[in-house]
Enzyme design. Structure first.
Site, PDB file in Angstrom:
ATOM      1  N   TYR A 149       0.839  -1.205   0.000  1.00 47.08           N
ATOM      2  CA  TYR A 149       0.000   0.000   0.000  1.00 47.08           C
ATOM      3  C   TYR A 149       0.877   1.259   0.000  1.00 47.08           C
ATOM      4  O   TYR A 149       0.761   2.108  -0.887  1.00 47.08           O
ATOM      5  CB  TYR A 149      -0.904  -0.033   1.231  1.00 47.08           C
ATOM      6  N   ASP A 150       1.793   1.338   0.982  1.00 49.96           N
ATOM      7  CA  ASP A 150       2.603   2.554   1.148  1.00 49.96           C
ATOM      8  C   ASP A 150       3.470   2.819  -0.082  1.00 49.96           C
ATOM      9  O   ASP A 150       3.497   3.937  -0.609  1.00 49.96           O
ATOM     10  CB  ASP A 150       3.544   2.420   2.353  1.00 49.96           C
ATOM     11  N   ASN A 178      -6.307   9.731   8.285  1.00 51.69           N
ATOM     12  CA  ASN A 178      -7.430   8.887   8.736  1.00 51.69           C
ATOM     13  C   ASN A 178      -8.773   9.613   8.664  1.00 51.69           C
ATOM     14  O   ASN A 178      -8.959  10.649   9.302  1.00 51.69           O
ATOM     15  CB  ASN A 178      -7.233   8.458  10.198  1.00 51.69           C
ATOM     16  N   VAL A 191     -10.029   1.371  13.015  1.00 50.78           N
ATOM     17  CA  VAL A 191     -10.276   1.537  14.440  1.00 50.78           C
ATOM     18  C   VAL A 191     -11.658   2.122  14.738  1.00 50.78           C
ATOM     19  O   VAL A 191     -12.351   1.650  15.654  1.00 50.78           O
ATOM     20  CB  VAL A 191      -9.129   2.344  15.100  1.00 50.78           C
ATOM     21  N   ASN A 194     -14.335  -0.575  13.920  1.00 54.15           N
ATOM     22  CA  ASN A 194     -14.211  -1.678  14.880  1.00 54.15           C
ATOM     23  C   ASN A 194     -14.783  -1.312  16.240  1.00 54.15           C
ATOM     24  O   ASN A 194     -15.626  -2.030  16.792  1.00 54.15           O
ATOM     25  CB  ASN A 194     -12.726  -2.031  15.092  1.00 54.15           C
ATOM     26  N   GLY A 211      -2.374   1.447  23.518  1.00 59.78           N
ATOM     27  CA  GLY A 211      -3.400   2.447  23.198  1.00 59.78           C
ATOM     28  C   GLY A 211      -2.874   3.870  23.264  1.00 59.78           C
ATOM     29  O   GLY A 211      -3.637   4.825  23.123  1.00 59.78           O
ATOM     30  N   ARG A 215      -3.772   9.123  16.604  1.00 63.25           N
ATOM     31  CA  ARG A 215      -4.238   9.383  15.247  1.00 63.25           C
ATOM     32  C   ARG A 215      -5.049  10.683  15.299  1.00 63.25           C
ATOM     33  O   ARG A 215      -5.444  11.139  16.385  1.00 63.25           O
ATOM     34  CB  ARG A 215      -5.154   8.246  14.734  1.00 63.25           C
TER      35      ARG A 215
HETATM   36  P1  NAD Z   1     -12.685   1.863   0.039  1.00 62.33           P
HETATM   37  O1  NAD Z   1     -12.049   0.519   0.102  1.00 62.33           O
HETATM   38  O2  NAD Z   1     -14.013   2.048   0.669  1.00 62.33           O
HETATM   39  O3  NAD Z   1     -12.787   2.362  -1.464  1.00 62.33           O
HETATM   40  C1  NAD Z   1     -11.932   1.958  -2.479  1.00 62.33           C
HETATM   41  C2  NAD Z   1     -12.774   1.672  -3.709  1.00 62.33           C
HETATM   42  O4  NAD Z   1     -11.901   1.315  -4.802  1.00 62.33           O
HETATM   43  C3  NAD Z   1     -13.726   0.489  -3.511  1.00 62.33           C
HETATM   44  O5  NAD Z   1     -15.001   0.849  -3.981  1.00 62.33           O
HETATM   45  C4  NAD Z   1     -13.102  -0.623  -4.358  1.00 62.33           C
HETATM   46  O6  NAD Z   1     -14.050  -1.552  -4.823  1.00 62.33           O
HETATM   47  C5  NAD Z   1     -12.442   0.173  -5.465  1.00 62.33           C
HETATM   48  N1  NAD Z   1     -11.318  -0.514  -6.114  1.00 62.33           N
HETATM   49  C6  NAD Z   1     -10.280  -1.169  -5.536  1.00 62.33           C
HETATM   50  N2  NAD Z   1      -9.449  -1.639  -6.477  1.00 62.33           N
HETATM   51  C7  NAD Z   1      -9.962  -1.267  -7.686  1.00 62.33           C
HETATM   52  C8  NAD Z   1      -9.573  -1.457  -9.033  1.00 62.33           C
HETATM   53  N3  NAD Z   1      -8.442  -2.126  -9.346  1.00 62.33           N
HETATM   54  N4  NAD Z   1     -10.341  -0.938 -10.019  1.00 62.33           N
HETATM   55  C9  NAD Z   1     -11.484  -0.259  -9.736  1.00 62.33           C
HETATM   56  N5  NAD Z   1     -11.913  -0.053  -8.469  1.00 62.33           N
HETATM   57  C10 NAD Z   1     -11.156  -0.551  -7.453  1.00 62.33           C
HETATM   58  O7  NAD Z   1     -11.625   2.900   0.661  1.00 62.33           O
HETATM   59  P2  NAD Z   1     -11.783   4.444   0.981  1.00 62.33           P
HETATM   60  O8  NAD Z   1     -11.555   4.598   2.420  1.00 62.33           O
HETATM   61  O9  NAD Z   1     -13.000   5.004   0.363  1.00 62.33           O
HETATM   62  O10 NAD Z   1     -10.493   5.018   0.237  1.00 62.33           O
HETATM   63  C11 NAD Z   1     -10.583   5.662  -1.020  1.00 62.33           C
HETATM   64  C12 NAD Z   1      -9.200   6.169  -1.417  1.00 62.33           C
HETATM   65  O11 NAD Z   1      -8.730   7.111  -0.449  1.00 62.33           O
HETATM   66  C13 NAD Z   1      -8.141   5.073  -1.508  1.00 62.33           C
HETATM   67  O12 NAD Z   1      -7.315   5.328  -2.621  1.00 62.33           O
HETATM   68  C14 NAD Z   1      -7.367   5.224  -0.236  1.00 62.33           C
HETATM   69  O13 NAD Z   1      -6.029   4.805  -0.385  1.00 62.33           O
HETATM   70  C15 NAD Z   1      -7.466   6.716   0.037  1.00 62.33           C
HETATM   71  N6  NAD Z   1      -7.339   7.010   1.462  1.00 62.33           N
HETATM   72  C16 NAD Z   1      -8.347   6.760   2.341  1.00 62.33           C
HETATM   73  C17 NAD Z   1      -8.175   7.043   3.690  1.00 62.33           C
HETATM   74  C18 NAD Z   1      -9.266   6.805   4.714  1.00 62.33           C
HETATM   75  O14 NAD Z   1      -9.048   7.073   5.885  1.00 62.33           O
HETATM   76  N7  NAD Z   1     -10.428   6.353   4.356  1.00 62.33           N
HETATM   77  C19 NAD Z   1      -6.957   7.556   4.146  1.00 62.33           C
HETATM   78  C20 NAD Z   1      -5.941   7.771   3.225  1.00 62.33           C
HETATM   79  C21 NAD Z   1      -6.145   7.520   1.879  1.00 62.33           C
HETATM   80  N1  UDP Z   2      -6.479  -0.187  16.359  1.00 65.52           N
HETATM   81  C1  UDP Z   2      -6.868  -0.705  17.579  1.00 65.52           C
HETATM   82  N2  UDP Z   2      -7.906  -1.591  17.601  1.00 65.52           N
HETATM   83  C2  UDP Z   2      -8.591  -1.954  16.484  1.00 65.52           C
HETATM   84  C3  UDP Z   2      -8.199  -1.414  15.232  1.00 65.52           C
HETATM   85  C4  UDP Z   2      -7.126  -0.534  15.222  1.00 65.52           C
HETATM   86  O1  UDP Z   2      -6.286  -0.383  18.617  1.00 65.52           O
HETATM   87  O2  UDP Z   2      -9.531  -2.757  16.599  1.00 65.52           O
HETATM   88  C5  UDP Z   2      -5.363   0.781  16.328  1.00 65.52           C
HETATM   89  C6  UDP Z   2      -4.265   0.456  15.311  1.00 65.52           C
HETATM   90  O3  UDP Z   2      -3.301  -0.391  15.867  1.00 65.52           O
HETATM   91  C7  UDP Z   2      -3.725   1.839  15.002  1.00 65.52           C
HETATM   92  C8  UDP Z   2      -4.940   2.757  15.135  1.00 65.52           C
HETATM   93  O4  UDP Z   2      -5.885   2.032  15.905  1.00 65.52           O
HETATM   94  O5  UDP Z   2      -2.768   2.208  15.969  1.00 65.52           O
HETATM   95  C9  UDP Z   2      -5.552   3.138  13.792  1.00 65.52           C
HETATM   96  O6  UDP Z   2      -5.750   1.968  13.033  1.00 65.52           O
HETATM   97  P1  UDP Z   2      -6.439   1.963  11.601  1.00 65.52           P
HETATM   98  O7  UDP Z   2      -6.246   0.614  11.020  1.00 65.52           O
HETATM   99  O8  UDP Z   2      -7.814   2.484  11.710  1.00 65.52           O
HETATM  100  O9  UDP Z   2      -5.634   3.060  10.767  1.00 65.52           O
HETATM  101  P2  UDP Z   2      -4.082   3.254  10.433  1.00 65.52           P
HETATM  102  O10 UDP Z   2      -3.248   2.366  11.289  1.00 65.52           O
HETATM  103  O11 UDP Z   2      -3.975   2.938   8.995  1.00 65.52           O
HETATM  104  O12 UDP Z   2      -3.863   4.681  10.763  1.00 65.52           O
END
Ligand code: NAD
Ligand code: UDP
Ligand code: UDP
Length: 330
Positions: A149-150, A178, A191, A194, A211, A215
């Site tokens: 991902y990263d 987030n 988180v 959940n 904990g 974030r």
């Molecule tokens: P999500 O999983 O709900 O949405 C992702 C969407 O992309 C889904 O509808 C999935 O079906 C679609 N998808 C995945 N692979 C695909 C492909 N190959 N072709 C077409 N569609 C595809 O996630 P989200 O939280 O809505 O995230 C949306 C975007 O924002 C992502 O790119 C994610 O990396 C980025 N983002 C989200 C957060 C967050 O906190 N939600 C934080 C940082 C970045």
């Molecule tokens: N986390 C937690 N309990 C859960 C899910 C997540 O304590 O049931 C913690 C996790 O270890 C992280 C933070 O909550 O430190 C945020 O997690 P999340 O997966 O939501 O986002 P990200 O780590 O990608 O910021």
């Protein structure tokens, strides 16, 4: 632009959590919205309300394959975003970020569209700099389980900036921190979802580690507003621009707050901390404030209230709702 002057906007990942809110906002503003999704983590249900909207169209497509459509603006959100989902098929995750970016950039180049990349705070990895500013290069483990991902997102940023330099594309890169709100997946392990689902079911709240990791949680409407402002900004503003809430809280405090707000009987139990879990995360949003006039408006309490209501309704469809039982509403 369509013949009648309406902007044609494509949202990849439009049936996901953020994408569905973005489609709603764009359709409400009068744009023609093409939602492209392969339904890997998104659902038709997320955009069901939009189905009857005359300007909305849903297309099943995987962006790792080429796509030929005519649009003016592209929001590239397609990519599974939660660790459980992106680690399920890590090779596909990298393909979606990298091949997907190449295809969307190739498309933008052909039709001269403006293209926005949904990047992530994960490009900063487990940061040594706090809060994170856009000029910080990050600390990412390139071979760890989060790397699909990263590093995929980092490579997508590289591609965006190379198309900008090499092909003069109009690009926008948003680094999203987030974000939470209605339509998060109930089982994606993040988180906020959940803790709310566990609290509503009076099941143990799974706190990873001590904990004390922090974030900063942004409510979805605020985030979408930032994305739309960034797309509408002058061409010189390419980003990357951090978008997120700068109010930082510990994960333990979040657990306690959700337990209190749901009147839950859930105990808080400790579980091991996942690998490479960042210790601290907080955006420096000075650039977004200055260049976009953007500020988050929704306090955590208010955003959590709306999200709890959403999950309570969702659980109510499948089983007796704990909140409804607690309040005697049946
Ligand atoms: P999500 O999983 O709900 O949405 C992702 C969407 O992309 C889904 O509808 C999935 O079906 C679609 N998808 C995945 N692979 C695909 C492909 N190959 N072709 C077409 N569609 C595809 O996630 P989200 O939280 O809505 O995230 C949306 C975007 O924002 C992502 O790119 C994610 O990396 C980025 N983002 C989200 C957060 C967050 O906190 N939600 C934080 C940082 C970045
Ligand atoms: N986390 C937690 N309990 C859960 C899910 C997540 O304590 O049931 C913690 C996790 O270890 C992280 C933070 O909550 O430190 C945020 O997690 P999340 O997966 O939501 O986002 P990200 O780590 O990608 O910021
Ligand atoms: N592409 C696409 N839709 C288009 C134009 C291009 O999906 O409308 C894809 C195409 O498959 C190509 C990629 O975008 O692999 C990159 O296109 P670009 O023109 O930059 O490179 P090239 O075609 O020279 O590889």
């Amino acid at each position: 632009m369509r013949g009648d002057g309406v902007t044609r906007v494509m949202v990849t990942g439009g049936a996901g959590f953020l994408g569905s809110h973005l489609c709603e906002r764009l359709a409400a503003e009068g744009s023609d919205v093409l939602c492209v999704d392969n339904f890997y983590t998104g659902t038709k249900r997320n955009v069901a309300k939009l189905a009857k909207h005359p300007g909305f169209e849903l297309m099943r497509h995987d962006i790792t394959f080429p796509l030929y459509v005519e649009v003016d603006e592209i929001y590239n959100l397609a990519c599974p975003a939660s660790p459980i989902h992106y680690q399920f098929d890590p090779v596909q995750t990298t393909k979606t970020s990298v091949h997907g970016a190449i295809n969307m950039l190739g498309l933008a180049k052909r039709v001269k569209a403006k293209v926005l990349q949904a990047s992530t705070s994960e490009v900063y990895g487990d940061p040594e700099v706090h809060p994170q500013r856009e000029d910080y290069w990050g600390r990412v483990n390139p071979i760890g389980t989060r790397a699909c991902y990263d590093e995929g997102k980092r490579c997508a940023e590289t591609l965006f900036f190379d198309y900008y330099r090499q092909h003069k594309l109009r690009i926008k890169v948003a680094r999203i921190f987030n974000t939470y709100g209605p339509r998060m997946h109930p089982n994606d392990g993040r988180v906020v979802s959940n803790f709310i689902v566990q609290a509503l079911r009076h099941e143990p709240i799974t706190l990873y580690g001590d904990g004390q990791q922090t974030r900063s949680f942004c409510y979805v409407d605020d985030l979408i507003d930032g994305l739309v402002r960034l797309m509408g900004s002058p061409d010189e503003l390419t980003g990357p621009v951090n978008l997120g809430n700068s109010t930082e809280i510990t994960v333990l405090e979040l657990a306690e707050r959700i337990v209190a707000m749901t009147h839950s009987r859930s105990p808080i139990v400790r579980k091991p901390l996942p690998a490479d879990d960042p210790r601290q995360r907080q955006p420096d949003t000075t650039l977004a404030e200055r260049a976009l006039g953007w500020r988050t408006k929704t306090p955590l309490e208010e955003g959590l209230k709306r999200t709890i209501t959403y999950f309570d309704d969702l659980l109510r469809e499948g089983e007796p709702s704990p909140l409804a039982v607690a309040s005697g509403a049946g």
